[in-house]
Design a protein around this motif. Structure first.
Motif, short mmCIF file in Angstrom:
data_model
loop_
_atom_site.label_atom_id
_atom_site.label_comp_id
_atom_site.label_asym_id
_atom_site.label_seq_id
_atom_site.Cartn_x
_atom_site.Cartn_y
_atom_site.Cartn_z
N ASN A 182 35.65 37.66 29.65
CA ASN A 182 34.43 36.87 29.43
C ASN A 182 34.08 36.00 30.64
OD1 ASN A 182 33.94 37.85 26.86
ND2 ASN A 182 35.09 36.21 25.87
N PHE A 183 35.09 35.44 31.30
CA PHE A 183 34.85 34.53 32.41
C PHE A 183 34.71 35.21 33.77
CE2 PHE A 183 37.22 31.17 29.77
CZ PHE A 183 36.03 30.74 29.20
N PHE A 184 35.13 36.47 33.87
CA PHE A 184 35.08 37.15 35.16
C PHE A 184 33.65 37.12 35.69
CE2 PHE A 184 34.91 40.55 38.22
CZ PHE A 184 36.12 40.42 38.87
N PRO A 185 33.46 36.61 36.92
CA PRO A 185 32.10 36.47 37.47
C PRO A 185 31.40 37.83 37.65
CG PRO A 185 33.67 35.20 38.74
CD PRO A 185 34.47 36.06 37.82
N ARG A 186 30.18 37.86 37.23
CA ARG A 186 29.35 39.07 37.40
C ARG A 186 28.83 39.11 38.83
NH1 ARG A 186 32.32 40.17 33.82
NH2 ARG A 186 31.87 39.65 31.69
N ASP A 187 28.19 40.19 39.20
CA ASP A 187 27.68 40.36 40.56
C ASP A 187 26.71 39.26 40.97
OD1 ASP A 187 29.18 42.66 40.86
OD2 ASP A 187 27.53 44.00 40.32
N THR A 188 26.01 38.67 40.02
CA THR A 188 25.02 37.63 40.32
C THR A 188 25.60 36.21 40.31
OG1 THR A 188 24.44 37.53 37.97
CG2 THR A 188 23.13 39.02 39.37
N ALA A 189 26.90 36.07 40.14
CA ALA A 189 27.53 34.75 40.05
C ALA A 189 27.39 33.98 41.36
CB ALA A 189 29.01 34.89 39.71
N THR A 190 27.26 32.66 41.22
CA THR A 190 27.19 31.78 42.39
C THR A 190 28.59 31.57 42.96
OG1 THR A 190 27.51 29.77 41.11
CG2 THR A 190 25.23 30.56 41.34
N VAL A 191 28.64 31.00 44.16
CA VAL A 191 29.93 30.68 44.77
C VAL A 191 30.68 29.69 43.86
CG1 VAL A 191 31.08 29.62 46.75
CG2 VAL A 191 29.10 31.09 47.11
N ALA A 192 29.98 28.71 43.34
CA ALA A 192 30.62 27.71 42.47
C ALA A 192 31.23 28.37 41.24
CB ALA A 192 29.61 26.65 42.06
N GLU A 193 30.54 29.34 40.64
CA GLU A 193 31.08 30.04 39.48
C GLU A 193 32.33 30.84 39.84
OE1 GLU A 193 27.06 30.85 36.82
OE2 GLU A 193 27.43 32.11 38.59
N ARG A 194 32.33 31.41 41.03
CA ARG A 194 33.48 32.19 41.49
C ARG A 194 34.68 31.28 41.76
NH1 ARG A 194 31.64 37.36 42.60
NH2 ARG A 194 29.39 37.52 42.72
N VAL A 195 34.42 30.13 42.36
CA VAL A 195 35.50 29.17 42.61
C VAL A 195 36.04 28.65 41.28
CG1 VAL A 195 36.02 26.87 43.55
CG2 VAL A 195 34.75 28.55 44.93
N LYS A 237 45.56 29.00 33.86
CA LYS A 237 46.17 29.86 32.85
C LYS A 237 47.53 30.42 33.29
CE LYS A 237 43.25 29.82 29.49
NZ LYS A 237 43.63 29.39 28.16
N GLY A 238 47.99 30.03 34.48
CA GLY A 238 49.27 30.51 34.98
C GLY A 238 49.19 31.88 35.63
N LEU A 239 47.98 32.38 35.84
CA LEU A 239 47.76 33.70 36.45
C LEU A 239 47.67 33.57 37.96
CD1 LEU A 239 45.15 34.80 33.79
CD2 LEU A 239 47.33 35.96 34.19
N SER A 240 48.71 33.01 38.57
CA SER A 240 48.65 32.71 40.00
C SER A 240 48.61 33.94 40.89
CB SER A 240 49.80 31.79 40.41
OG SER A 240 51.04 32.39 40.12
N ASP A 241 49.20 35.06 40.47
CA ASP A 241 49.09 36.29 41.27
C ASP A 241 47.63 36.73 41.34
OD1 ASP A 241 51.82 36.37 41.75
OD2 ASP A 241 52.22 37.95 40.29
N GLU A 242 46.96 36.74 40.19
CA GLU A 242 45.54 37.11 40.15
C GLU A 242 44.70 36.09 40.91
OE1 GLU A 242 44.01 39.86 38.99
OE2 GLU A 242 46.03 40.60 38.65
N ALA A 243 45.01 34.82 40.75
CA ALA A 243 44.26 33.77 41.45
C ALA A 243 44.38 33.95 42.95
CB ALA A 243 44.75 32.39 41.03
N GLY A 244 45.57 34.24 43.44
CA GLY A 244 45.77 34.45 44.88
C GLY A 244 44.92 35.59 45.41
N LYS A 245 44.88 36.70 44.66
CA LYS A 245 44.03 37.83 45.07
C LYS A 245 42.56 37.43 45.08
CE LYS A 245 46.84 40.89 42.45
NZ LYS A 245 46.86 41.89 41.39
N TYR A 246 42.16 36.67 44.06
CA TYR A 246 40.76 36.27 43.95
C TYR A 246 40.38 35.27 45.04
CZ TYR A 246 36.27 35.84 41.73
OH TYR A 246 34.93 35.89 41.50
N TRP A 247 41.27 34.31 45.33
CA TRP A 247 41.00 33.35 46.41
C TRP A 247 40.87 34.09 47.75
CZ3 TRP A 247 39.06 28.92 45.42
CH2 TRP A 247 39.50 28.12 44.38
N ALA A 248 41.73 35.07 47.99
CA ALA A 248 41.67 35.85 49.24
C ALA A 248 40.34 36.60 49.33
CB ALA A 248 42.85 36.81 49.32
#
Length: 156
Positions: free
Chosen positions: A110-123, A132-143
Motif C-alpha cells: 500500500n505504501f510503495f511509491p507509485r511512478d508519480t510519487a514526489t521525492v518527499a513521498e519516496r523519502v 518497520k525493521g526492514l533495513s535491508d530493503e530500506a538500504g536498497k531503496y535509499w541507494a
C-alpha cells in the motif's frame, strides 16, 4: 537491525545478508565476511524453538538454502556461522531475523511509491521501511533514491 551474539574469546564474523531484523521475503542466500583463505565455515539455521533446520560445513562465505527448507512469515529464526582461521583463532556470530507477516507485507504494498510519487513521498517510504525493521530493503531503496536524484547517501 539484526541482533549479533558473541561468545567470550571469539571474534565476530560480520554478516552481509540478511542483516535486517525483518525481511520482506524468506532469505534464500546467507552471506558473511570472509575470514581468510583455506577456512571452513560451519553454518547453522534454527527456528524460534531452537530446532536446527539446516546445517552445513562449507569452504565459501556464502550459502544458498536448499528449496526444501521452509521459512515461514512472521516466525523468528537464528542463523550462525563459526570457524577457526589458519592460526587457530575462533570466530563466531549469530544473527536473528523474521520474515514480514501478511499485515506488514500489505502495508508495504500500500505504501510503495507509485511512478508519480514526489521525492518527499519516496523519502517517507524509505523511513517507513526502517521503522518497520526492514533495513535491508530500506538500504536498497535509499541507494536507488540517491542514484535517481543525485544526492549523497550518508546512512549505513
Amino acid at each position: 537491525a539484526g541482533m549479533v551474539m558473541r561468545a567470550l574469546g571469539k571474534r565476530p564474523i560480520p554478516a552481509k545478508r540478511p542483516v535486517a531484523a525483518v525481511t520482506l521475503a524468506p532469505p534464500s542466500v546467507f552471506e558473511w565476511e570472509a575470514i581468510g583463505p583455506d577456512v571452513s565455515y560451519e553454518f547453522v539455521l534454527k527456528d524460534e524453538a531452537g530446532n536446527t533446520l539446516f546445517s552445513r560445513v562449507l569452504q565459501e562465505n556464502k550459502l544458498s538454502l536448499p528449496e526444501n527448507i521452509a521459512i515461514d512469515a512472521g516466525a523468528a529464526y537464528r542463523w550462525s556461522v563459526s570457524t577457526r582461521d589458519v592460526n587457530g583463532a575462533s570466530y563466531s556470530s549469530a544473527y536473528t531475523f523474521r520474515v514480514a507477516n501478511s499485515d506488514t507485507r500489505t502495508e508495504y504494498d500500500n505504501f510503495f511509491p507509485r511512478d508519480t510519487a514526489t521525492v518527499a513521498e519516496r523519502v517517507a517510504f524509505a523511513a517507513w521501511l526502517e521503522s518497520k525493521g526492514l533495513s535491508d530493503e530500506a538500504g536498497k531503496y535509499w541507494a536507488a533514491l540517491s542514484k535517481r536524484y543525485g544526492f549523497a547517501e550518508t546512512r549505513k
